[in-house]
Every structure is written in structure tokens, then in C-alpha cells.
Design an enzyme around this catalytic site. Structure first.
Site, PDB file in Angstrom:
ATOM      1  N   HIS A  96     -22.282  86.851 -60.624  1.00 46.46           N
ATOM      2  CA  HIS A  96     -21.523  86.838 -59.340  1.00 46.46           C
ATOM      3  C   HIS A  96     -22.061  87.886 -58.483  1.00 46.46           C
ATOM      4  O   HIS A  96     -22.444  87.886 -57.157  1.00 46.46           O
ATOM      5  CB  HIS A  96     -20.151  86.624 -59.274  1.00 46.46           C
ATOM      6  CG  HIS A  96     -19.520  85.635 -60.203  1.00 46.46           C
ATOM      7  ND1 HIS A  96     -19.468  84.551 -59.891  1.00 46.46           N
ATOM      8  CD2 HIS A  96     -18.918  85.713 -61.614  1.00 46.46           C
ATOM      9  CE1 HIS A  96     -18.998  83.647 -61.020  1.00 46.46           C
ATOM     10  NE2 HIS A  96     -18.719  84.556 -61.806  1.00 46.46           N
TER      11      HIS A  96
HETATM   12  C1  BDR Z   1     -15.345  87.411 -59.409  1.00 47.13           C
HETATM   13  O1  BDR Z   1     -14.358  87.495 -60.083  1.00 47.13           O
HETATM   14  C2  BDR Z   1     -14.764  88.609 -61.159  1.00 47.13           C
HETATM   15  O2  BDR Z   1     -14.187  88.191 -62.681  1.00 47.13           O
HETATM   16  C3  BDR Z   1     -16.000  88.906 -60.935  1.00 47.13           C
HETATM   17  O3  BDR Z   1     -16.286  90.225 -61.253  1.00 47.13           O
HETATM   18  C4  BDR Z   1     -16.391  88.329 -59.449  1.00 47.13           C
HETATM   19  O4  BDR Z   1     -16.216  89.330 -58.534  1.00 47.13           O
HETATM   20  C5  BDR Z   1     -15.911  85.967 -59.724  1.00 47.13           C
HETATM   21  O5  BDR Z   1     -14.967  84.847 -59.516  1.00 47.13           O
END
Ligand code: BDR
Ligand code: CA
Length: 311
Positions: A241
Site C-alpha cells: 500500500h
Molecule cells: C493501510 O493500513 C496499514 O496496515 C498499512 O500500513 C496501510 O497504511 C492499508 O489499509
């Protein structure tokens, strides 16, 4: 184009890789890293942020700690994805450099107000608590920022923590609502986009083959972090992400985008933290954000691998 940025973050393996991508890129000056509670509690995210800047040989970058919980709700964490430490998958030494003693919200305000208007970009990779606190302290930062480019939200993809909500928005929906309504130039990278950027075995192998200390840590993190999502989605690899936020600054042409009106649900227990995107403009509301809804994943991983090789 060059960018001076503040990264607000909750490392988190994908946060860590985003920080490394920024530090590896000559077009980006990282003014500071601000930590918030999210994937794991604040005591871990701030120490992890310091571990990561030190891994990149950049102990000179200030790391500040901010909020240890959302504005009004109890903290929800995600050890089930990121492991107990938040950075499971690579063994990094305890940080040597001290934590900067400024509160994250103060650091954001001081930095944005102390530099020329339109020159600082805020890159939140985590629940938006620190950003909302900074906006409350000094609302003028909204118009003074070059922009906010954040990872968060979901539209057609649905949520990853509830059927409706993505983690960063779900953890502190009141903060997210304030940020999306603040009037800054906002770009967001939702799950619709990040779920296209999968850490396939071949992509992770290409990074591991760089055979540096940084590359081994990144590949270890990818192996650990993807296992949860691989099981959940049945994919080869998991979505990487947060580094997409940095890639959006470095290579905007890798992304497809659309201006949209976004509202954050804060009331309904069923859809708390949902990012409601008016994709078809049915409300007539003025767009308040640019949604990056697709990415050239091969182009992104080629960029990431090339940049990591520089560290
Ligand atoms: C987001 O949530 C976190 O677990 C990850 O780092 C990312 O920022 C994805 O939903
Ligand atoms: Ca994150």
C-alpha cells in the site's frame, strides 16, 4: 519535479518501504518523519521509524512522536498483519539516534508555517490523527501546503478491516473526516489502487537479488507482510500500500486519477470509517480530492527496485 515532504506513518512493513523509497530518491527531500499509533502502538511506531531512517543511513532525519490514540475512540491495531513488533520479517537493531522531542503535530505546523507557501507536501501513511491535530492547532496549514498525498480509503474494492472501511480511515474516522474537509489539495491512494500492486514472488525475488542490507530487509518484510493477505485474497503476494504514495510523487504517470467528492462516515456502526466516493457526481458536491484508482504495477515495482538499489 522536486518535493519537500513530511511522512506521517505507523511502521508497518509497507510504511517502512515507503520511507526507504523516499530516502532513496533524489527528487525528494524528507523534512521529517512523524509517527502515530496505528498498525502497532506509538511506542513501537516511533522506534520503528527511527530504525528505518537509520537503516537508510539517514539518522539526521528528525523523527517525532505524535498521538498515541485516535481523537475520540480507543485504538485499534493490526498485529495480525504486521506482527508483534510492527516490523516482523527483518531484524533491525534498536535505534541509536534519539527521538526528536517535538510533538508530531507541532513539527508539522512549525515546518509548514516556517517554509515558503506551497513548498511542503504532507504524506500520511497511517490513521490521520496527527494531521487532524496539526490542522486544529493551525488551520492555515491547509492552504499553505503544496498538498496532502495519503494512503487510505476504498471505493469499489470494499474495506480491508470491515466490509466498508479501509484500516487507516477506520481507526480514526473523525480525524479523516476533518482532513478530507480541510480544503487542502488532497490526493488519496485507496485500496482500489493498492490492491493492484502485489508483492509477487518474482518482484520480491528481484529486490532480494540486490543483495544489500536494505534489500534483504525489504524482501524479508514483504515475505512476512504478504502472508496474511495472500491467505485472505488468494493472490500471489500482498498489496504494497504505502509506497504508492511516494511513487505518486515520483512518477504520477504510473497512475490513473479522477477528481471526486469524498465524505467519511463517522456515525453508522455498520459503515464506520467508510470513504464514500461520489464517483459519478450524483450529489453535485464539489470534488475535494483526487483519487488514484489504478496503477501500472510493473512500472511501480521497477521504480521501487531501481531506487532501493541506491541505498
Ligand atoms: C493501510 O493500513 C496499514 O496496515 C498499512 O500500513 C496501510 O497504511 C492499508 O489499509
Ligand atoms: Ca501505514
Amino acid at each position: 519535479m522536486s518535493h519537500a515532504i513530511i511522512i506521517d506513518t505507523d511502521p508497518g512493513q509497507d510504511d517502512a518501504i515507503a520511507i526507504l523509497l523516499a530516502l532513496a530518491s533524489p527528487e525528494i527531500e524528507v523534512l521529517g518523519v512523524t509517527a502515530v499509533a496505528g498498525n502497532v502502538p506509538l511506542a513501537l511506531t516511533q522506534a520503528n521509524a527511527r530504525r528505518v531512517v537509520e537503516l537508510a543511513g539517514r539518522a539526521d532525519v528528525p523523527v517525532c512522536a505524535g498521538a498515541d490514540r485516535p481523537l475520540i475512540r480507543p485504538l485499534v491495531t493490526a498485529e495480525y498483519v504486521h506482527g508483534k513488533t510492527g516490523l516482523d520479517g527483518a531484524d533491525l537493531p534498536a535505534p541509536a539516534a534519539p527521538l526528536d522531542q517535538r510533538h508530531a503535530a507541532d513539527f508539522i505546523v512549525e515546518t509548514v508555517m516556517g517554509r515558503e507557501p506551497g513548498t511542503v507536501t504532507l504524506c500520511p501513511l497511517a490513521p490521520l490523527t496527527n494531521v487532524a491535530l496539526a490542522l486544529a492547532k493551525e488551520p492555515r496549514i491547509a492552504s499553505r501546503l503544496a498538498g496532502i498525498v495519503l494512503m487510505g480509503g476504498a471505493m469499489r474494492e470494499g474495506g480491508n478491516v470491515t466490509p466498508a472501511a479501509e484500516f487507516n480511515i477506520y481507526v480514526d474516522p473523525e480525524a479523516a473526516a476533518r482532513v478530507f474537509a480541510c480544503g487542502a489539495d488532497i490526493t488519496f491512494v485507496p485500496l482500489d489502487c493498492t490492491h493492484q500492486a502485489l508483492t509477487t514472488a518474482a518482484r520480491t525475488a528481484a529486490i532480494r537479488a540486490l543483495d544489500t542490507r536494505v534489500a534483504r530487509a525489504v524482501a524479508g518484510w514483504m515475505d512476512f507482510f504478504e502472508r496474511f493477505d495472500e491467505a485472505k485474497y488468494g493472490t500471489d503476494g500482498g498489496p504494497l500500500h504505502d509506497p504508492l504514495v511516494i511513487a505518486a510523487l515520483l512518477a504520477p504517470d504510473l497512475f490513473a486519477q479522477k477528481r471526486v467528492a469524498v465524505s467519511i462516515e463517522t456515525d453508522s456502526p455498520l459503515t464506520r470509517g467508510m470513504s464514500v466516493v461520489d464517483w459519478w457526481g450524483v450529489t453535485g458536491a464539489e470534488p475535494n480530492a483526487t483519487m488514484l484508482h489504478a496503477v501500472d504495477a510493473d512500472g511501480f515495482f521497477a521504480l521501487l527496485t531501481e531506487r532501493l538499489a541506491r541505498l
